[in-house]
Design a protein around this motif. Sequence first.
Motif, mmCIF file in Angstrom:
data_model
loop_
_atom_site.group_PDB
_atom_site.id
_atom_site.type_symbol
_atom_site.label_atom_id
_atom_site.label_comp_id
_atom_site.label_asym_id
_atom_site.label_seq_id
_atom_site.Cartn_x
_atom_site.Cartn_y
_atom_site.Cartn_z
ATOM 1 N N LEU A 42 4.290 28.948 -12.292
ATOM 2 C CA LEU A 42 5.615 28.303 -12.239
ATOM 3 C C LEU A 42 5.926 26.848 -12.288
ATOM 4 O O LEU A 42 6.759 26.340 -12.834
ATOM 5 C CB LEU A 42 6.237 28.698 -10.684
ATOM 6 N N ILE A 43 4.715 26.181 -11.745
ATOM 7 C CA ILE A 43 4.853 24.758 -11.892
ATOM 8 C C ILE A 43 4.584 24.202 -13.522
ATOM 9 O O ILE A 43 5.475 23.245 -13.825
ATOM 10 C CB ILE A 43 3.577 23.899 -11.255
ATOM 11 N N GLY A 44 3.982 25.049 -14.027
ATOM 12 C CA GLY A 44 3.911 24.703 -15.528
ATOM 13 C C GLY A 44 5.211 24.923 -16.283
ATOM 14 O O GLY A 44 5.662 24.329 -17.251
ATOM 15 N N GLN A 45 5.924 25.826 -15.877
ATOM 16 C CA GLN A 45 7.162 26.437 -16.516
ATOM 17 C C GLN A 45 8.198 25.318 -16.307
ATOM 18 O O GLN A 45 8.982 24.940 -17.014
ATOM 19 C CB GLN A 45 7.687 27.775 -15.823
ATOM 20 N N PHE A 46 8.319 24.963 -14.926
ATOM 21 C CA PHE A 46 9.181 23.844 -14.391
ATOM 22 C C PHE A 46 9.038 22.499 -15.087
ATOM 23 O O PHE A 46 10.015 21.594 -15.195
ATOM 24 C CB PHE A 46 9.005 23.748 -12.934
ATOM 25 N N SER A 47 7.785 22.208 -15.192
ATOM 26 C CA SER A 47 7.376 21.053 -16.162
ATOM 27 C C SER A 47 7.562 20.885 -17.494
ATOM 28 O O SER A 47 7.628 19.835 -18.061
ATOM 29 C CB SER A 47 5.966 20.594 -15.833
ATOM 30 N N CYS A 48 8.037 21.966 -18.154
ATOM 31 C CA CYS A 48 8.344 22.043 -19.508
ATOM 32 C C CYS A 48 9.535 21.000 -19.840
ATOM 33 O O CYS A 48 10.676 21.254 -18.841
ATOM 34 C CB CYS A 48 8.586 23.181 -20.149
ATOM 35 N N ARG A 49 9.497 20.347 -20.689
ATOM 36 C CA ARG A 49 10.809 19.291 -20.810
ATOM 37 C C ARG A 49 11.966 20.041 -21.406
ATOM 38 O O ARG A 49 11.830 20.775 -22.329
ATOM 39 C CB ARG A 49 10.530 18.323 -21.988
ATOM 40 N N ILE A 50 12.961 19.887 -20.714
ATOM 41 C CA ILE A 50 14.294 20.627 -21.083
ATOM 42 C C ILE A 50 15.267 19.449 -21.425
ATOM 43 O O ILE A 50 15.828 18.335 -20.805
ATOM 44 C CB ILE A 50 14.888 21.302 -19.953
ATOM 45 N N GLU A 51 15.882 19.728 -22.545
ATOM 46 C CA GLU A 51 16.710 18.595 -22.983
ATOM 47 C C GLU A 51 18.099 18.836 -22.325
ATOM 48 O O GLU A 51 18.452 19.806 -22.205
ATOM 49 C CB GLU A 51 16.998 18.787 -24.715
ATOM 50 N N PRO A 52 18.592 17.833 -21.599
ATOM 51 C CA PRO A 52 19.649 17.855 -20.804
ATOM 52 C C PRO A 52 21.009 18.110 -21.797
ATOM 53 O O PRO A 52 21.095 17.609 -22.873
ATOM 54 C CB PRO A 52 19.902 16.730 -20.222
ATOM 55 N N SER A 53 22.074 18.964 -21.082
ATOM 56 C CA SER A 53 23.300 19.130 -22.067
ATOM 57 C C SER A 53 24.052 17.840 -22.098
ATOM 58 O O SER A 53 24.029 17.087 -21.172
ATOM 59 C CB SER A 53 23.893 20.184 -21.431
ATOM 60 N N ARG A 54 24.690 17.741 -23.044
ATOM 61 C CA ARG A 54 25.535 16.483 -23.153
ATOM 62 C C ARG A 54 27.176 16.569 -22.983
ATOM 63 O O ARG A 54 27.851 15.761 -22.919
ATOM 64 C CB ARG A 54 25.191 15.741 -24.403
ATOM 65 N N HIS A 55 27.377 18.036 -23.204
ATOM 66 C CA HIS A 55 28.977 18.177 -23.369
ATOM 67 C C HIS A 55 29.247 18.161 -21.761
ATOM 68 O O HIS A 55 28.589 18.276 -20.933
ATOM 69 C CB HIS A 55 29.046 19.795 -23.764
ATOM 70 N N GLN A 56 30.653 18.117 -21.794
ATOM 71 C CA GLN A 56 31.185 17.947 -20.166
ATOM 72 C C GLN A 56 31.060 19.273 -19.614
ATOM 73 O O GLN A 56 31.168 20.528 -20.132
ATOM 74 C CB GLN A 56 32.743 18.087 -20.480
ATOM 75 N N PRO A 57 30.730 19.283 -18.362
ATOM 76 C CA PRO A 57 30.392 20.921 -17.538
ATOM 77 C C PRO A 57 31.767 21.474 -17.548
ATOM 78 O O PRO A 57 32.955 21.183 -17.452
ATOM 79 C CB PRO A 57 30.268 20.267 -16.197
ATOM 80 N N ARG A 58 31.492 22.896 -17.944
ATOM 81 C CA ARG A 58 32.723 23.759 -17.731
ATOM 82 C C ARG A 58 32.584 24.466 -16.591
ATOM 83 O O ARG A 58 32.131 25.341 -16.378
ATOM 84 C CB ARG A 58 32.247 24.791 -19.198
#
Length: 233
Positions: free
Chosen positions: A12-28
């Motif tokens: 799980l630590i490895g999964q969480f550490s994977c880089r996730i590109e943050p969304s740029r659109h307005q929260p819906r």
Amino acid sequence: MSAELPNLENDLIGQFSCRIEPSRHQPRILLLHGSTRERSFSRLLVEEAARLLQHFGAETRIFDPSGLPLPDDAPVEHPKVQELRDLVLWSEGQVWCSPERHGAMSAVFKAQIDWIPLALGAVRPSQGKTLAVMQVCGGSQSFNVVNQLRVLGRWMRMFTIPNQSSVPKAYLEFDGDDRMKPSAYYDRVVDVMEELMRFTLLLRDQQAFLVDRYSERKETAEQLAARVNQRSI
């Protein structure tokens, strides 16, 4: 005999550490209210909440429950049912607000949730979305509805934020222009919407990680293996 520990593909630590590109659109954010009255205070409260969310940078939609049939009293192809389901799929967070009727949420509000299935094909419409709960009261302050909404949100696999709003004697809290008057109750609504935005920004790109379940992965693997075996016979 004790059960064996699950064989996880990745820790799980490895999964969480994977880089996730943050969304740029307005929260819906989708807002639901629980009354079809001409001057509905639950509707006025979600309209006030929507203004605040827009101020904080969100894109908002308010669903009008008027015309929504009773659950199972119409086919799922009914236009209002499809509108509601499309909005739920569109949303990344939600606000639920119901009046308290006989110590509970209104039938109008519950009907909306009952039209939202836990799964649409391979998609779980509400799972992993953030949720803020509010209620309006005709008399003294109560927390019956917000407590029920929390239970309902958990059942729909949503992340309900810690803060909440309960507005007593709601008919005294709105002016002639249907705007909420300055008060401690209004300040609480600001707090709740600000907190919802923070949690939505934090969690919306982590949904796949947060709602991934070992038991469901195991069940899916067993079903796939059964289908493969069936084809090989």
